[in-house]
Write an enzyme that holds these catalytic residues in place. Structure first.
Site, short mmCIF file in Angstrom:
data_model
loop_
_atom_site.label_atom_id
_atom_site.label_comp_id
_atom_site.label_asym_id
_atom_site.label_seq_id
_atom_site.Cartn_x
_atom_site.Cartn_y
_atom_site.Cartn_z
N CYS A 42 -10.37 44.36 -61.34
CA CYS A 42 -9.95 45.57 -60.63
C CYS A 42 -8.67 45.30 -59.83
O CYS A 42 -8.43 44.17 -59.38
CB CYS A 42 -11.07 46.03 -59.70
SG CYS A 42 -10.69 47.59 -58.87
N ASP A 44 -8.13 46.24 -56.95
CA ASP A 44 -8.49 46.17 -55.53
C ASP A 44 -7.86 44.94 -54.87
O ASP A 44 -7.99 43.82 -55.37
CB ASP A 44 -10.02 46.12 -55.41
CG ASP A 44 -10.50 46.35 -54.00
OD1 ASP A 44 -10.09 45.58 -53.09
OD2 ASP A 44 -11.29 47.29 -53.78
N ARG A 46 -8.67 43.23 -52.51
CA ARG A 46 -9.59 42.21 -51.98
C ARG A 46 -10.13 41.26 -53.04
O ARG A 46 -10.93 40.38 -52.74
CB ARG A 46 -10.77 42.91 -51.28
CG ARG A 46 -10.35 43.77 -50.11
CD ARG A 46 -11.46 44.72 -49.70
NE ARG A 46 -11.78 45.67 -50.77
CZ ARG A 46 -12.77 46.59 -50.68
NH1 ARG A 46 -13.51 46.65 -49.60
NH2 ARG A 46 -12.98 47.41 -51.68
N HIS A 98 -16.49 44.46 -59.16
CA HIS A 98 -16.87 44.06 -57.81
C HIS A 98 -17.67 45.16 -57.13
O HIS A 98 -17.40 46.34 -57.33
CB HIS A 98 -15.62 43.70 -56.97
CG HIS A 98 -14.73 44.87 -56.69
ND1 HIS A 98 -14.69 45.50 -55.46
CD2 HIS A 98 -13.87 45.55 -57.47
CE1 HIS A 98 -13.82 46.50 -55.52
NE2 HIS A 98 -13.30 46.55 -56.72
N CYS A 101 -16.63 48.90 -55.33
CA CYS A 101 -15.43 49.33 -56.07
C CYS A 101 -15.19 50.83 -55.84
O CYS A 101 -16.04 51.66 -56.17
CB CYS A 101 -15.61 49.04 -57.56
SG CYS A 101 -14.16 49.47 -58.54
ZN ZN Z 1 -12.46 48.17 -57.65
#
Ligand code: ZN
Length: 214
Positions: A42, A44, A46, A98, A101
């Site tokens: 992803c 993302d 993080r 994750h 998400c």
């Molecule tokens: Zn995500």
């Protein structure tokens, strides 16, 4: 502007540190890449691929998008897979989702997300495929976590359906495909140990592109 300029200072410090650990680090990098892993994760902020896997530059070929999707008509993802499998000959393909998400959560809601609607419809399709299992989970956060896992599983199945993956697998029994989930709350990666043989039994008849395609 300060924060922006600090990036370059951080970069110089990183270069120094790398050179201190291994004096020919960058000469080595410039010589080419031979990663064993393709990681699809992803976008993302993080979930940085190399960092969570404890791997150095050169160790992993990476593709990231919202909700770690592998869409058959996505030229970007398909090109990454083709290059990694056919030219780099990676041994492992990992789809890493994750918990927490935002893309998966958005797909669970009926909100209009503009351009993202079409993209996240892929996740809604995963929900539809596994509707009986998901609807039976009463606790919403548990259902959300399970959808994250099932989304990873379905993207792995999409990879197994890919022609270049099937061809390489017939030739050298590689790459193998693995589904992982990263837990933001403790930093640990979890292998979903998806039973691909069982899953593929159902779809192999339809998607196989050769006699022994996995
Ligand atoms: Zn995500």
């Amino acid at each position: 502007m300060k924060r922006y300029q600090a990036i370059f200072e951080g970069n110089r410090q990183w270069v120094q540190e790398k050179r201190r650990q291994q004096s020919d680090f960058f000469e080595h990098l410039a010589n080419g890449q031979n990663p064993e892993f393709l990681y699809i994760g992803c976008s993302d902020s993080r979930v940085p691929a190399n960092e969570i896997m404890g791997l150095a530059p050169g160790d992993v070929f990476v593709h990231r998008n919202v909700a770690n999707l592998v869409v058959n008509t996505d030229l970007n993802a398909q090109s990454v897979i083709e290059y990694a499998v056919t030219h780099l000959e990676v041994d492992y393909i990992i789809v890493c989702g994750h918990y927490g998400c935002g893309g998966v959560r958005a797909a669970m809601q009926s909100e209009d997300l503009g351009l993202l609607n079409g993209w996240l419809r892929e996740v809604r399709d995963v929900y539809r495929l596994h509707r009986h299992e998901l609807d039976a989970i009463e606790d919403e956060s548990a259902r959300y976590r399970r959808l994250v896992e099932l989304n990873v599983q379905e993207q792995c199945v999409h990879i197994l359906k890919t022609a270049c993956v099937q061809k390489q697998f017939m030739r050298r029994k590689r790459p193998t495909v693995h589904g992982w989930v990263f837990d933001l709350s403790d930093g640990l990666l979890r292998d979903l140990e998806i039973p691909f043989d069982e899953i593929m039994k159902d779809v192999r008849q339809i998607y196989r592109l050769g006699p022994d395609a996995g």
